[in-house]
Scaffold this motif. Structure first.
Motif, PDB file in Angstrom:
ATOM      1  N   LEU A  27      22.071 -52.929  16.752  1.00 50.59           N
ATOM      2  CA  LEU A  27      21.166 -51.076  16.952  1.00 50.59           C
ATOM      3  C   LEU A  27      19.715 -51.340  17.163  1.00 50.59           C
ATOM      4  O   LEU A  27      19.069 -52.395  16.422  1.00 50.59           O
ATOM      5  CB  LEU A  27      21.082 -50.550  15.274  1.00 50.59           C
ATOM      6  CG  LEU A  27      22.894 -50.347  14.272  1.00 50.59           C
ATOM      7  CD1 LEU A  27      22.151 -49.929  12.738  1.00 50.59           C
ATOM      8  CD2 LEU A  27      22.924 -49.352  15.000  1.00 50.59           C
ATOM      9  N   VAL A  28      19.565 -50.687  17.494  1.00 49.35           N
ATOM     10  CA  VAL A  28      17.877 -51.620  18.873  1.00 49.35           C
ATOM     11  C   VAL A  28      17.215 -50.113  17.578  1.00 49.35           C
ATOM     12  O   VAL A  28      17.375 -48.924  17.186  1.00 49.35           O
ATOM     13  CB  VAL A  28      17.873 -50.057  19.756  1.00 49.35           C
ATOM     14  CG1 VAL A  28      16.111 -51.039  20.643  1.00 49.35           C
ATOM     15  CG2 VAL A  28      19.269 -50.980  20.732  1.00 49.35           C
ATOM     16  N   GLY A  29      16.166 -50.712  17.055  1.00 50.27           N
ATOM     17  CA  GLY A  29      15.285 -49.963  16.573  1.00 50.27           C
ATOM     18  C   GLY A  29      14.363 -49.674  17.107  1.00 50.27           C
ATOM     19  O   GLY A  29      13.489 -50.320  18.447  1.00 50.27           O
ATOM     20  N   VAL A  30      13.715 -48.716  17.342  1.00 55.07           N
ATOM     21  CA  VAL A  30      12.531 -47.856  18.459  1.00 55.07           C
ATOM     22  C   VAL A  30      11.398 -46.990  17.401  1.00 55.07           C
ATOM     23  O   VAL A  30      11.358 -45.907  16.100  1.00 55.07           O
ATOM     24  CB  VAL A  30      13.805 -46.515  18.812  1.00 55.07           C
ATOM     25  CG1 VAL A  30      11.900 -46.541  20.119  1.00 55.07           C
ATOM     26  CG2 VAL A  30      14.671 -46.769  19.797  1.00 55.07           C
ATOM     27  N   SER A  31      10.490 -47.670  17.928  1.00 59.43           N
ATOM     28  CA  SER A  31       9.244 -47.145  17.680  1.00 59.43           C
ATOM     29  C   SER A  31       8.831 -46.547  18.793  1.00 59.43           C
ATOM     30  O   SER A  31       8.223 -47.495  19.473  1.00 59.43           O
ATOM     31  CB  SER A  31       8.176 -48.056  16.917  1.00 59.43           C
ATOM     32  OG  SER A  31       6.711 -47.767  16.454  1.00 59.43           O
ATOM     33  N   GLY A  32       7.956 -45.346  18.735  1.00 60.80           N
ATOM     34  CA  GLY A  32       7.806 -44.245  20.232  1.00 60.80           C
ATOM     35  C   GLY A  32       8.720 -44.198  21.244  1.00 60.80           C
ATOM     36  O   GLY A  32       9.593 -44.214  20.777  1.00 60.80           O
ATOM     37  N   ASP A  33       8.028 -45.252  21.887  1.00 64.39           N
ATOM     38  CA  ASP A  33       8.937 -45.247  23.496  1.00 64.39           C
ATOM     39  C   ASP A  33       8.882 -46.599  23.347  1.00 64.39           C
ATOM     40  O   ASP A  33       9.285 -47.105  24.860  1.00 64.39           O
ATOM     41  CB  ASP A  33       8.602 -44.416  24.928  1.00 64.39           C
ATOM     42  CG  ASP A  33       7.177 -45.120  24.917  1.00 64.39           C
ATOM     43  OD1 ASP A  33       6.748 -46.058  24.388  1.00 64.39           O
ATOM     44  OD2 ASP A  33       6.121 -44.900  26.142  1.00 64.39           O
ATOM     45  N   VAL A  37      11.844 -51.978  19.442  1.00 66.20           N
ATOM     46  CA  VAL A  37      10.859 -52.416  18.034  1.00 66.20           C
ATOM     47  C   VAL A  37      11.334 -54.099  17.579  1.00 66.20           C
ATOM     48  O   VAL A  37      11.214 -54.917  16.744  1.00 66.20           O
ATOM     49  CB  VAL A  37       9.835 -51.895  17.867  1.00 66.20           C
ATOM     50  CG1 VAL A  37       8.817 -51.915  18.931  1.00 66.20           C
ATOM     51  CG2 VAL A  37      10.551 -51.299  16.119  1.00 66.20           C
ATOM     52  N   ALA A  38      12.895 -53.668  17.230  1.00 63.53           N
ATOM     53  CA  ALA A  38      12.977 -54.589  16.150  1.00 63.53           C
ATOM     54  C   ALA A  38      15.264 -54.499  16.598  1.00 63.53           C
ATOM     55  O   ALA A  38      15.207 -53.676  17.577  1.00 63.53           O
ATOM     56  CB  ALA A  38      13.512 -54.280  14.722  1.00 63.53           C
ATOM     57  N   VAL A  39      16.004 -55.409  16.722  1.00 59.91           N
ATOM     58  CA  VAL A  39      17.485 -55.474  16.262  1.00 59.91           C
ATOM     59  C   VAL A  39      18.291 -55.682  15.063  1.00 59.91           C
ATOM     60  O   VAL A  39      17.768 -56.586  14.193  1.00 59.91           O
ATOM     61  CB  VAL A  39      17.928 -56.215  17.124  1.00 59.91           C
ATOM     62  CG1 VAL A  39      18.870 -55.646  17.629  1.00 59.91           C
ATOM     63  CG2 VAL A  39      17.316 -55.527  18.889  1.00 59.91           C
ATOM     64  N   LYS A  40      19.129 -54.714  14.733  1.00 62.23           N
ATOM     65  CA  LYS A  40      19.845 -55.714  13.915  1.00 62.23           C
ATOM     66  C   LYS A  40      21.946 -55.659  14.448  1.00 62.23           C
ATOM     67  O   LYS A  40      21.936 -54.577  15.047  1.00 62.23           O
ATOM     68  CB  LYS A  40      19.883 -54.401  12.818  1.00 62.23           C
ATOM     69  CG  LYS A  40      19.716 -53.288  12.055  1.00 62.23           C
ATOM     70  CD  LYS A  40      19.341 -53.305  10.683  1.00 62.23           C
ATOM     71  CE  LYS A  40      19.431 -51.254  10.783  1.00 62.23           C
ATOM     72  NZ  LYS A  40      18.983 -50.711   9.037  1.00 62.23           N
ATOM     73  N   TRP A  83       6.164 -58.244  24.251  1.00 63.02           N
ATOM     74  CA  TRP A  83       6.883 -57.960  23.321  1.00 63.02           C
ATOM     75  C   TRP A  83       5.598 -57.310  22.494  1.00 63.02           C
ATOM     76  O   TRP A  83       4.604 -58.181  21.656  1.00 63.02           O
ATOM     77  CB  TRP A  83       7.233 -58.841  22.888  1.00 63.02           C
ATOM     78  CG  TRP A  83       8.188 -58.679  21.219  1.00 63.02           C
ATOM     79  CD1 TRP A  83       7.263 -58.412  20.370  1.00 63.02           C
ATOM     80  CD2 TRP A  83       8.963 -57.509  21.559  1.00 63.02           C
ATOM     81  NE1 TRP A  83       8.036 -58.381  19.444  1.00 63.02           N
ATOM     82  CE2 TRP A  83       9.531 -57.840  20.128  1.00 63.02           C
ATOM     83  CE3 TRP A  83       9.607 -56.669  21.922  1.00 63.02           C
ATOM     84  CZ2 TRP A  83       9.885 -57.501  18.768  1.00 63.02           C
ATOM     85  CZ3 TRP A  83      10.687 -55.910  21.313  1.00 63.02           C
ATOM     86  CH2 TRP A  83      11.100 -55.461  19.758  1.00 63.02           C
ATOM     87  N   GLN A  84       5.883 -55.355  21.477  1.00 58.71           N
ATOM     88  CA  GLN A  84       5.239 -55.718  20.285  1.00 58.71           C
ATOM     89  C   GLN A  84       6.010 -55.303  19.185  1.00 58.71           C
ATOM     90  O   GLN A  84       7.511 -54.379  19.306  1.00 58.71           O
ATOM     91  CB  GLN A  84       3.735 -54.243  20.499  1.00 58.71           C
ATOM     92  CG  GLN A  84       3.102 -54.408  21.495  1.00 58.71           C
ATOM     93  CD  GLN A  84       2.593 -53.372  22.641  1.00 58.71           C
ATOM     94  OE1 GLN A  84       1.974 -52.406  21.617  1.00 58.71           O
ATOM     95  NE2 GLN A  84       2.213 -53.684  23.654  1.00 58.71           N
TER      96      GLN A  84
END
Lengths: 772, 243
Positions: free
Chosen positions: A60-66, A69-72, B166-167
């Protein structure tokens, strides 16, 4: 740097607990990452298959704006059930290396110059036309990848095989999966595993054949460890040429001499027969016996050709053949004790035990890769331990879509999306779906990968378009092929996301969209098709590989065959491609279903996935009333093959006295062009090394970290010695991970291959060592 | 060739063991390092005694009362108080690439062959005080995953291959009680972090998120997950048939 520490600290100070923390422990920096400015702090999660290996974990790809930003781990994905490996958890960071290629470049007067992407696409189309006019249609080639999305490979095949009329569409999966394919085709007449990952939880015994799963398929290996812990009576056997992290975790590690797995597999069959462990009714009803040519060569010379000639034999003749493979005789060949051979045979032979075999590059990158695949199937066929939960000969893949794009779409020079170019019916089906005259599709297969790069060197191929792969690291006997690509009148186009040694030989570089910057599908090792949406926008002028090919196809006048709009092309391509597989043996799930789920297994029949093939309890393509139906073969019977032991193409001798074995490490994936740009992965494994047995190191007079020169008849590399490091080779062998472009170990390796699959053997050649 | 079961039966697994005959080079080296350290500590204590005792007064009077003071001097304060407080949110997030990423390994892992994963659990399974680093060891919330190095990596260099752009988002804020004094919700996903006690109690816990009422075992009686980073979707009642 976009970090705004001031504003972050201000935000942090708003929280009393954080403020207290900062005052209690001053001088320690906050989080180990730059923080998005102006982000809402909200994340939305979107599903995708992992970008890297062939396991096909759901992330699961965490998206903020475009931005990602994270993965789980995706708990809904049955592959990994929410757990990833370190590469998966940090996969999204591979999008953000500072040297992303965002503009097209064209070589002008020797220098690479940025141009608008339209200009580069015009030039590519013009070069294709010009080259075909001057040198014929087979002088242009596309070299793709098991990391191509399914639509990427499909449009490449349609353009080259359907429209331009050359079969020159080949993919790097030849270097990793070709022996698996020919193994399946010769034993079962149909490609891809009969089982699925659920076999892990059902199996009582799991044998890894030359397969360091703890590092290469860590998520599956974790499932194996978890099953052993839960069930208590599960046995894991590591059967390998080198001691690895998998050996550590296994209940038993058995080492064999390179290439002698052929002899050991035959000895296991000998023991199974000698002890009456043969499942007689299964063998009588569902198998036939065969032999093929022997002394089949190694393909090290240009224009090498080989065609096997299968002959029927009887079970009795097969038994006679096995007399050369008693455990005592094989002990002498393989270095595996007769006792261990008998132990392995007893595990496979025990009727109360469910046994799954796993393999990947150890068996596929093998000068007799097809044979060893056949021989492991023999063991499972003689004991009837196949196509039922927990009983599975399981060929794993190394790339996310080696199955999906290369094996299923057929992006190899003898294949079509359904069937082979030599078959008239298959050509007719392709011509009909592609809306091209059937005469466009050439019935003659062209070059396999090694021969394709030899043809580029010779000048038979003048134009090559390389997408999503890095052959200037991965080709064996690399120096010849790099020099070939650099010759004056060769035109090389490279679509990629970062600069690599392959972009260095390019005349045109196209900026490519990477992974979740485009919509697409991958296909994993267990026949699972996995869709992902475009989750973040590609940078600059970067464009999906599919769309690059469509743009060029249209410039070449094939607008009728490539009519789709940019908004819906992936869905339309999928539904067109699906027509090729419209039968119960191959049926693929519709686009709408793929979009909803974290992967769907084919054959997808009447809304249901098929978990175990050839077993009528699970597989609706089987003939009713049978207990097994190996429907890939006309008579529904699988083939047991008499295949002998033959040595490697180049074995150590007095002058070159060591084996060279190559492979991967857990941190880096393939040539490292993505994973080396992930901070945590590079920092954990900054450079490659050569593993040497401690006693050999002592003889050589090197200690850990000292430099060693590895010399073969083709080239040499000097790198640091690793003694008692990640893995330990036996005496007389060294091992080198190939991810590091600073140490091109493939300048040392040999371009010998399996004559049936044409897959090179990266695991065996002869070298000598010098203290540098 | 190795036999895992034999190795596991060895009573000398873990940190403080001496090298066993079955163990290989890493264990030998590691074991001897530990022996040297332990030997050093013990001899330190006994060598101090004659120096302290006045002439003519035999050591060991007052029931060997010097031992108390010597032991007090030798034992790091952290080991005696059970709170060294060095593990805090800053150092916690420094090891991560985004909120929720698997942390990297902040100490050296011998690059020897036998860095096998059971050794991780020897410390991170139950926690406790580690004299070498003078700190309390954090406890893993998911000891059932045995292949530790699948997700957790040590750092062998500080440099990068290529600079990164990366951010990620800020870490969740603490103490977001809905009412004054009400129990705060859980600000992270429970995936692989289901075991509250592992991370939020004991001396190895991150200072700011360590709870002082660990004796109440049913954590989720009062604390519910509120994955604060995910947008809330509006609940819509739907009583249509089929729902």
């Amino acid at each position: 740097m976009k970090i705004n520490r001031r504003s972050f600290i201000k935000t942090a100070a708003a929280s009393s607990a954080m403020a207290a923390a900062a005052s209690l422990f001053p001088g320690i920096s906050f989080a180990g990452w730059d923080q998005l400015e102006g982000a809402s702090g909200m994340i939305t999660w979107q599903k995708a298959p992992c970008r890297f290996c062939g396991t096909g974990c759901g992330v699961l790809v965490g998206v903020s704006g475009d931005r990602a930003v994270a993965v789980k781990g995706d708990p809904n994905c049955s592959v990994n059930k929410g757990l990833c490996c370190v590469k998966g958890y940090h996969s999204v960071q591979a999008l953000y290396g500072k040297d992303r290629i965002t503009k097209a470049k064209v070589r002008k007067n020797g220098a690479m110059v940025e141009v608008p992407i339209k200009e580069a696409l015009d030039l590519i189309a013009a070069k294709i036309s010009e080259t075909i006019k001057a040198h014929g249609k087979d002088s242009v080639a596309m070299y793709g990848s098991g990391q191509w999305t399914i639509p990427d490979g499909y449009v490449a095949s349609k353009l080259f095989k359907g429209c331009l009329g050359t079969n020159n569409v080949e993919a790097n999966a030849r270097l990793c999966m070709a022996s698996a394919v020919t193994g399946f085709m010769t034993s079962f007449g149909i490609d891809e595993p009969m089982g699925c990952y659920e076999d892990i939880e059902h199996a009582d015994v799991m044998v890894t054949w030359g397969n360091n799963m703890a590092e290469m398929h860590p998520v599956l290996f974790s499932r194996m460890l978890a099953s052993r812990k839960r069930k208590k009576n599960v046995t894991i056997i590591d059967f390998a040429t080198r001691t690895t992290r998998t050996s550590q975790a296994a209940d038993k590690s058995i080492l064999f001499k390179p290439n002698t797995d052929l002899a050991v597999a035959n000895a296991i069959c000998y023991e199974i027969i000698r002890n009456d462990w043969v499942n007689e009714s299964f063998v009588n009803d569902h198998t036939t016996f065969h032999k093929g040519k022997t002394n089949i060569g190694y393909g090290t010379e240009d224009h090498f050709a080989f065609t096997d000639k299968p002959e029927d034999i009887s079970f009795e003749e097969y038994k006679t053949f096995l007399k050369d493979y008693t455990p005592e005789k094989v002990e002498k060949i393989s270095g595996v004790s007769a006792k261990d051979i008998k132990y392995l045979a007893s595990l496979y032979g025990d009727p109360a035990k469910k046994v799954t075999s796993f393999w990947c590059m150890g068996m596929n990158q093998h000068v007799r890769g097809t044979w060893i695949n056949n021989l492991v199937y023999n063991i499972h066929l003689l004991t009837g331990k196949i196509s039922t939960p927990g009983n599975s000969p399981f060929s794993l893949t190394g790339q996310p879509s080696a199955c999906g794009t290369v094996r299923e779409v057929g992006t190899l020079t003898h294949k079509l999306p359904h069937g082979v170019v030599t078959n008239e019916q298959d050509r007719q089906l392709a011509a009909k779906i592609w809306d091209v005259p059937v005469t466009n599709i050439d019935p003659k297969p062209t070059y396999h990968t090694v021969e394709m790069f030899r043809a580029l060197d010779r000048g038979d191929i003048r134009f090559m378009w390389i997408q999503v792969t890095n052959p200037m690291i991965t080709m064996p006997n690399l120096t010849r092929y790099r020099n070939g690509a650099l010759k004056d009148d060769r035109f090389v186009v490279v679509s990629d996301v970062y600069p690599t040694p392959t972009t260095e030989v390019a005349d045109v570089i196209l900026p490519a969209a990477m992974w979740i910057e485009q919509e697409g599908m991958f296909g994993n090792s267990e026949r699972r098709t996995q869709h992902f949406d475009q989750i973040v926008p590609p940078p600059g002028e970067a464009m999906s590989d599919t769309w690059q090919i469509i743009e060029v196809a249209r410039r070449l006048g094939f607008t009728k065959q490539f009519p789709w709009s940019e908004e819906e092309y992936i869905g339309k391509i999928w539904e067109e491609y699906r027509l090729f597989h419209d039968n119960p043996k191959h049926n693929m799930a519709p686009y709408t279903v793929l979009k909803e789920r974290a992967g769907v297994q084919w054959p997808f029949v009447n809304g249901k996935e098929t978990r175990w093939r050839f077993n009528p309890k699970y597989d609706p393509a089987c003939k009713p009333g049978t207990d097994f139906d190996f429907y890939g073969k006309k008579d529904g019977k699988a083939w047991i093959w008499a295949r002998p032991y033959e040595p490697a193409a180049e074995s150590p001798d007095a002058e070159y006295n060591f084996w060279l074995n190559t492979g991967r490490v857990i941190e880096h994936w393939h040539t490292g062009s993505m994973t080396r740009r992930v901070p945590i992965l590079h920092q954990a494994m900054p450079e490659s090394y050569v593993e040497i047995n401690p006693e050999d190191a002592m003889d050589l007079g090197v200690v850990n970290g000292e430099k060693v020169k590895i010399i073969s008849r083709r080239g040499s590399v000097t790198m640091k010695a690793s003694i008692n490091g990640r893995g330990v080779p036996p005496r007389g062998m060294v091992f080198v991970p190939f991810f590091d472009e600073s140490y091109k170990i493939n300048e040392v390796t040999l371009d010998a291959f399996c004559p049936i699959s044409k897959q090179p053997d990266y695991k065996k050649c002869a070298v000598r060592l010098e203290k540098a | 060739m190795m036999n895992r079961k034999n190795r596991i039966r060895s009573p000398q697994r873990g940190l403080s063991h001496a090298p066993s005959p079955a163990a290989g080079s890493f264990k030998k080296i590691f074991g001897s390092v530990m022996l040297v350290l332990t030997a050093g500590c013990i001899s330190g204590i006994f060598m101090a005694l004659p120096a302290l005792a006045a002439p003519d007064i035999p050591p060991g009077f007052d029931s060997g009362g010097e031992k108390i003071f010597n032991r007090f001097t030798e034992t790091p304060l952290a080991a005696m108080t059970g709170t060294d407080g060095t593990r805090n949110l800053n150092s916690f997030y420094e090891l991560r690439q985004y909120p929720g990423s698997p942390p990297r390994i902040p100490h050296s892992v011998p690059f020897f062959f036998r860095d096998d994963t059971a050794d991780c659990l020897a410390c991170h399974g139950k926690g406790g005080y580690d004299a070498r680093q003078n700190t309390y060891i954090p406890v893993t919330p998911h000891p059932e995953n045995e292949n530790c190095l699948q997700c957790h990596m040590p750092r062998r260099t500080d440099t990068l291959f290529v600079e990164t752009d990366w951010q990620s988002i800020s870490p969740p804020k603490l103490g977001r009680s809905q009412l004054g004094g009400s129990p705060p919700p859980i600000p992270h996903s429970l995936q692989l972090r289901e075991d509250c006690i592992a991370c939020h109690t004991g001396p190895g816990a991150v200072a700011e998120i360590r709870v002082e009422h660990a004796s109440r075992g049913n954590c989720r009686q009062c604390h519910v997950p509120m994955v604060a980073t995910e947008p809330l979707s509006t609940f819509q009642r739907n009583n249509e048939p089929g729902h």
